[in-house]
Write a protein that holds these residues in place. Structure first.
Motif, PDB file in Angstrom:
ATOM      1  N   PHE A  34      48.284   3.732 -29.830  1.00 18.31           N
ATOM      2  CA  PHE A  34      48.619   3.278 -31.324  1.00 18.31           C
ATOM      3  C   PHE A  34      47.305   3.496 -32.091  1.00 18.31           C
ATOM      4  O   PHE A  34      46.256   3.040 -31.400  1.00 18.31           O
ATOM      5  N   SER A  35      47.153   3.669 -33.335  1.00 16.89           N
ATOM      6  CA  SER A  35      46.082   3.909 -34.011  1.00 16.89           C
ATOM      7  C   SER A  35      45.886   2.056 -34.517  1.00 16.89           C
ATOM      8  O   SER A  35      46.835   1.281 -34.320  1.00 16.89           O
ATOM      9  N   LEU A  36      44.643   1.899 -34.697  1.00 17.33           N
ATOM     10  CA  LEU A  36      44.292   0.567 -35.210  1.00 17.33           C
ATOM     11  C   LEU A  36      45.103   0.104 -36.433  1.00 17.33           C
ATOM     12  O   LEU A  36      45.419  -0.862 -36.868  1.00 17.33           O
ATOM     13  N   ARG A  37      45.237   1.027 -37.214  1.00 15.39           N
ATOM     14  CA  ARG A  37      45.931   0.930 -38.536  1.00 15.39           C
ATOM     15  C   ARG A  37      47.455   0.482 -38.301  1.00 15.39           C
ATOM     16  O   ARG A  37      47.797  -0.377 -38.957  1.00 15.39           O
ATOM     17  N   TRP A  38      48.086   1.189 -37.310  1.00 13.05           N
ATOM     18  CA  TRP A  38      49.629   0.650 -36.973  1.00 13.05           C
ATOM     19  C   TRP A  38      49.347  -0.680 -36.259  1.00 13.05           C
ATOM     20  O   TRP A  38      50.600  -1.468 -36.861  1.00 13.05           O
ATOM     21  N   ILE A  39      48.450  -1.056 -35.206  1.00 11.33           N
ATOM     22  CA  ILE A  39      48.464  -2.389 -35.227  1.00 11.33           C
ATOM     23  C   ILE A  39      48.283  -3.387 -36.157  1.00 11.33           C
ATOM     24  O   ILE A  39      49.110  -4.450 -36.199  1.00 11.33           O
ATOM     25  N   TYR A  40      47.259  -3.068 -36.926  1.00 13.25           N
ATOM     26  CA  TYR A  40      46.996  -4.216 -37.982  1.00 13.25           C
ATOM     27  C   TYR A  40      48.424  -4.318 -38.893  1.00 13.25           C
ATOM     28  O   TYR A  40      48.924  -5.394 -39.473  1.00 13.25           O
ATOM     29  N   THR A  41      48.981  -3.193 -39.398  1.00 12.63           N
ATOM     30  CA  THR A  41      50.152  -3.276 -39.983  1.00 12.63           C
ATOM     31  C   THR A  41      51.563  -3.953 -39.316  1.00 12.63           C
ATOM     32  O   THR A  41      52.040  -4.903 -39.722  1.00 12.63           O
ATOM     33  N   HIS A  42      51.312  -3.715 -37.863  1.00 13.16           N
ATOM     34  CA  HIS A  42      52.584  -4.454 -37.269  1.00 13.16           C
ATOM     35  C   HIS A  42      52.299  -5.812 -37.164  1.00 13.16           C
ATOM     36  O   HIS A  42      53.264  -6.866 -37.124  1.00 13.16           O
ATOM     37  N   MET A  43      50.802  -6.187 -36.898  1.00 10.23           N
ATOM     38  CA  MET A  43      50.479  -7.644 -36.865  1.00 10.23           C
ATOM     39  C   MET A  43      50.801  -8.352 -38.199  1.00 10.23           C
ATOM     40  O   MET A  43      51.218  -9.517 -38.155  1.00 10.23           O
ATOM     41  N   ILE A  44      50.747  -7.681 -39.297  1.00  8.35           N
ATOM     42  CA  ILE A  44      50.825  -8.355 -40.580  1.00  8.35           C
ATOM     43  C   ILE A  44      52.389  -8.615 -40.617  1.00  8.35           C
ATOM     44  O   ILE A  44      52.920  -9.744 -41.105  1.00  8.35           O
ATOM     45  N   GLU A  45      53.188  -7.597 -40.123  1.00  9.21           N
ATOM     46  CA  GLU A  45      54.653  -7.862 -40.298  1.00  9.21           C
ATOM     47  C   GLU A  45      55.150  -8.841 -39.131  1.00  9.21           C
ATOM     48  O   GLU A  45      55.844  -9.773 -39.629  1.00  9.21           O
ATOM     49  N   GLU A  46      54.469  -9.014 -38.098  1.00  9.01           N
ATOM     50  CA  GLU A  46      54.675 -10.061 -37.047  1.00  9.01           C
ATOM     51  C   GLU A  46      54.616 -11.444 -37.436  1.00  9.01           C
ATOM     52  O   GLU A  46      55.540 -12.299 -37.754  1.00  9.01           O
ATOM     53  N   TYR A  47      53.550 -11.604 -38.369  1.00 11.25           N
ATOM     54  CA  TYR A  47      53.212 -13.089 -38.836  1.00 11.25           C
ATOM     55  C   TYR A  47      53.820 -13.058 -39.947  1.00 11.25           C
ATOM     56  O   TYR A  47      54.374 -14.315 -40.011  1.00 11.25           O
ATOM     57  N   ALA A  48      54.243 -12.149 -40.876  1.00  9.30           N
ATOM     58  CA  ALA A  48      55.152 -12.590 -41.832  1.00  9.30           C
ATOM     59  C   ALA A  48      56.617 -12.955 -41.432  1.00  9.30           C
ATOM     60  O   ALA A  48      57.105 -13.737 -42.186  1.00  9.30           O
ATOM     61  N   ARG A  49      57.067 -12.133 -40.797  1.00 11.50           N
ATOM     62  CA  ARG A  49      58.556 -12.637 -40.168  1.00 11.50           C
ATOM     63  C   ARG A  49      58.330 -14.038 -39.620  1.00 11.50           C
ATOM     64  O   ARG A  49      59.247 -14.971 -39.738  1.00 11.50           O
TER      65      ARG A  49
END
Length: 170
Positions: free
Chosen positions: A137-152
């Protein structure tokens, strides 16, 4: 303690924007937990769900560990709360589980995440694997996923908090 929540600058660069939104959502979860007792933080207030605010914080400690330690840098210290018998152990709270421990553990994982990401560019690929894919995974993907995870989960926290004591907010 009052959590300082600020949205990232409107003109921030990509990395600062991603890190800013991730920190904003981390702080939002902390804010949703402010001012409650351990008993209230352990309360699963939206039956039949077992979700509680403390359980969400413990879950996010596990998620921080998984993505920023296991996947990003290939370090696998094992789960914090889960076991082979109870892989979702972070959600199964008892009277001995405290906010102090949950919050401290979560903050420690966030600090490790910050240190680990410092050595990566947004396009750099992870060294470890996730349970979802053998691909890096790119770090960009991980950051985006973590933002989504927290937002949910912050949406869950909104509902849980309102049921616990009536507090609402954005």
């Amino acid at each position: 303690m009052t959590t300082d929540r600020r949205e990232p600058a409107l003109n921030a660069g990509e990395r600062a924007m991603l890190e800013g939104w991730l920190d904003y959502h981390r702080r939002t979860l902390a804010w949703k937990c402010e001012g409650l007792t351990d008993e209230q933080l352990r309360t699963a207030s939206v039956p039949p769900s077992e979700l509680s605010l403390m359980g969400l914080v413990r879950h996010m400690a596990e998620v921080e560990r998984g993505w920023f330690r296991k996947v990003l840098v290939g370090d696998d210290p094992g789960p914090i709360y889960g076991t082979q018998e109870d892989p979702d152990g972070e959600f199964h709270l008892t009277e001995v589980d405290t906010w102090q421990e949950a919050h401290t553990t979560w903050q420690e994982e966030i600090e490790i995440a910050r240190r680990n990401t410092a050595g990566f560019g947004l396009d750099d690929l992870s060294r470890g694997k996730s349970r979802f894919s053998d691909e890096p995974f790119s770090l960009r993907w991980i950051y985006t996923h973590m933002i989504e995870e927290y937002a949910r989960h912050n949406g869950h926290a909104d509902l849980i908090r309102e049921r616990v004591d009536g507090a609402t907010g954005y």
